[in-house]
Design a protein around this motif. Structure first.
Motif, PDB file in Angstrom:
ATOM      1  N   PHE A   1      -2.763   1.951  -3.278  1.00 37.65           N
ATOM      2  CA  PHE A   1      -2.755   2.170  -2.003  1.00 37.65           C
ATOM      3  C   PHE A   1      -1.888   2.334  -1.220  1.00 37.65           C
TER       4      PHE A   1
ATOM      5  N   VAL B   1       2.420   2.275  -2.484  1.00 39.22           N
ATOM      6  CA  VAL B   1       2.844   3.204  -2.111  1.00 39.22           C
ATOM      7  C   VAL B   1       2.906   3.679  -0.675  1.00 39.22           C
ATOM      8  N   SER B   2       1.799   3.365   0.300  1.00 36.79           N
ATOM      9  CA  SER B   2       1.999   3.282   1.358  1.00 36.79           C
ATOM     10  C   SER B   2       3.320   3.035   2.011  1.00 36.79           C
TER      11      SER B   2
ATOM     12  N   SER C   1      -0.585   8.867   0.926  1.00 36.38           N
ATOM     13  CA  SER C   1      -0.957   7.637  -0.570  1.00 36.38           C
ATOM     14  C   SER C   1      -2.579   7.745  -0.775  1.00 36.38           C
TER      15      SER C   1
END
Length: 488
Positions: free
Chosen positions: A369, A372-373, A389
C-alpha cells in the motif's frame, strides 16, 4: 454538523491533530495496558494477592503517565516549530493561535494519562469494563455538543475542536475518579504510586514490555498507516477532503459490514468446532453472493449520487472539493464488505500456522500500500492515488483469502459466489443511466436545486427498486437460506 462549517484545510489540520494525539497516547500506554493484564484480578485470587496486584497495576498506570508527560513535553517543544515550518500551517497561524490549539490537545492527553491508573485497574478487575463504556459514551456526547455549539456560534473550528477534545478527556478523568472515590475497589490500597515489597512493577510485567511495545508500534503503523502516509504526501486541503470522504464510508462499514463480519465469525467458529465443514462452505458462498450484490449498489449507484449526498450533508463547497474522491471511494467500500467476511472466515478456519501467515501477509500488504501510494502520488494522483492503492491492496487481500478458502474447502469455487448474470448486467446498466442523469441535471454544483435533486433521486430510486425486485426473483432461495442459517 461541524463539517458544514469548516473548510477542507481546517479538516486536514484536524486530521493531523487527531493523528498526533492518537499516536502519542498509543505509544505511551498501549503496551503497558496489555502487560498489566498479566496481573490476575480474578475471583479465584486471594484477597491479599489481589491487593498486591492492584498496587502494581496502579504503579504501571503511573509509569504510563510519566511516559506520556515526556512525550507531551517533546510534542509541544518540537512539534509546534515543525508545524509552523509548513506554509499551510504558517498561513493558519495568521488567524489562529496554533500554540493554544496544540496545547489544548496535549492537555487532553494529560487528562487521559492521569486517568490511566484507574483505567488499567478497572480493565483488569472487571471482565466487562462497563465503566469505560459509560464514561466514553458520556464524554463523547459532551464533546459533540461543545464542538458543534462553538463552531455554529462562529468560533474558529480548530480551536473549538481542540477545546472539545480537552473537555472530552477531562470528562473521562473526572468520570473515573468520581467512581473511584464513590465506589472504588474492594481491596483499596490507594491510587498513588508506591514501592511495595521492594518492587515498583513486577518482573513478569517488565519482562514482556519491550516485546509488547514493538507489537503496539507495528499495530499503530498497520491501523493508522493510511493517515500517516496521507499527512506526508498531501496538502492540508486534500487531507481534509479525504478525511470527510473516508468518514462517510466508515459509517457504512461500521453499521452494516462490521455486524455481518462479527456474526459470521461466531457462526463459522461454531461450525468448524462441530466439524460441519459443508455448512461453513455454504454460508461462505451465500454471504459472498449477498455482499457482492450490496457492493453493486455502492459501486453502481454511489458515484452518481455522491454529489447530492455531499450537497445535502455539507453544502456546495464540499461538492466541488470531494465529489470525484467520493465517487471513487464507493468502489473501495464495496471491496471492504467482501474482504471483511472473507477475513472472518479465515480467522475462524485458520490453524496457528495460517494465522502466522496472515500476520506476515498483512505486513506485506501494508508495505505494498505504501509503495503503490507513493508511486501514484509521484505521478500526480494525490489523494485519489491513496484510494486507488487501498482498493488495489484490498483486492489482493480478497484474492489471498479466496485462495485460502479454496484450499480449506475442497469444493469451493469463487465463481459460484457471483450473482446471476441479469443482476450484474442491470447493476452496471444502472451505473450508466444514473451517471447520465447526474450529468444532465447537475453538470456543475452551482445548478443543483431541490427540484432537480428530487428528480435525480427519484430516478435512481426507481432503478434501485427494479434491482431489488430482480434480486428477489433471481436470488430468493439465497436470501431465504442465509436468513435460516443466521437465525439459528
Amino acid at each position: 454538523m461541524v463539517v458544514r462549517y469548516t473548510t477542507p484545510v481546517e479538516q486536514g489540520a484536524k486530521l493531523n491533530m487527531e493523528l498526533g494525539v492518537h499516536a502519542l497516547l498509543f505509544f505511551s500506554r498501549e503496551a503497558m495496558r496489555t502487560a498489566s493484564l498479566r496481573l490476575d484480578m480474578g475471583d479465584a485470587v486471594p484477597s491479599g494477592a489481589k491487593r498486591d496486584n492492584l498496587i502494581y497495576i496502579f504503579n504501571t498506570g503511573w509509569a504510563s503517565f510519566a511516559f506520556t508527560t515526556l512525550l507531551v513535553a517533546a510534542a509541544y517543544i518540537f512539534g509546534i516549530p515543525h508545524l509552523l515550518a509548513s506554509a499551510e500551517w504558517a498561513t493558519l497561524s495568521a488567524s489562529l493561535n496554533i500554540h493554544l490549539v496544540v496545547g489544548l490537545n496535549l492537555a487532553g492527553c494529560m487528562f487521559e494519562a492521569l486517568a490511566e491508573p484507574l483505567f488499567m485497574a478497572t480493565q483488569c478487575y472487571f471482565p466487562v469494563n462497563k465503566l469505560r463504556v459509560d464514561s466514553e459514551a458520556f464524554s463523547l456526547v459532551i464533546k459533540t455538543l461543545v464542538s458543534s455549539g462553538l463552531v455554529m456560534a462562529g468560533y474558529p473550528a480548530l480551536l473549538s475542536i481542540a477545546l472539545s477534545q480537552a473537555i472530552y478527556s477531562g470528562s473521562l478523568f473526572a468520570f473515573f475518579y468520581v467512581w473511584y472515590f464513590r465506589t472504588g475497589f474492594k481491596e483499596n490500597p490507594g491510587v498513588l504510586p508506591k514501592v511495595h515489597k521492594n518492587t515498583f512493577i513486577p518482573t513478569r510485567v517488565k519482562a514482556v514490555f519491550s516485546q509488547l511495545y514493538l507489537e503496539s508500534v507495528m499495530r499503530l503503523v498497520l491501523t493508522e498507516g493510511e493517515k500517516i502516509l496521507l499527512s506526508n504526501v498531501a496538502v492540508l486541503s486534500s487531507q481534509g477532503v479525504y478525511e470527510v470522504v473516508s468518514n462517510l464510508g466508515s459509517v457504512v462499514t461500521r453499521l452494516l459490514f462490521k455486524f455481518l463480519e462479527e456474526v459470521s465469525l461466531v457462526i463459522w467458529s461454531k461450525l468448524f468446532a462441530a466439524g460441519t465443514v459443508v455448512q461453513a462452505e455454504r454460508l461462505l458462498k451465500l454471504l459472498l453472493r449477498v455482499l457482492i450484490m450490496i457492493g453493486y449498489i455502492f459501486m453502481c449507484w454511489g458515484p452518481a449520487y455522491s454529489q447530492t449526498l455531499l450537497y445535502v450533508l455539507y453544502g456546495a463547497k464540499w461538492v466541488v472539493e470531494a465529489e470525484s474522491l467520493m465517487s471513487l471511494y464507493w468502489v473501495y467500500v464495496g471491496l471492504m464488505g467482501v474482504n471483511g467476511v472473507l477475513e472472518a472466515f479465515y480467522r475462524a478456519a485458520a490453524k496457528e500456522a495460517d494465522l502466522q501467515l496472515l500476520w506476515r501477509m498483512q505486513t506485506a500488504f501494508s508495505l505494498t500500500f505504501v509503495v503503490v501510494s507513493l508511486l501514484l502520488s509521484h505521478l500526480g494522483a494525490g489523494v485519489h492515488g491513496i484510494v486507488l492503492s487501498s482498493a488495489f491492496v484490498m483486492s489482493l487481500r480478497i484474492a489471498f483469502c479466496l485462495r485460502f478458502a479454496a484450499r480449506t474447502l475442497p469444493s469451493f469455487a469463487p465463481a459460484t459466489c457471483l450473482p446471476s448474470t441479469p443482476i450484474t448486467l442491470f447493476a452496471f446498466t444502472s451505473f450508466v443511466l444514473t451517471k447520465a442523469s447526474q450529468l444532465l441535471l447537475h453538470p456543475t454544483p452551482d445548478v443543483i436545486t431541490l427540484k432537480t435533486s428530487l428528480v435525480h433521486v427519484a430516478f435512481g430510486a426507481v432503478l434501485g427498486i427494479i434491482f431489488l425486485a430482480l434480486i428477489y426473483i433471481k436470488e430468493k432461495h439465497v436470501l431465504r437460506e442465509l436468513k435460516t442459517i443466521l437465525g439459528r
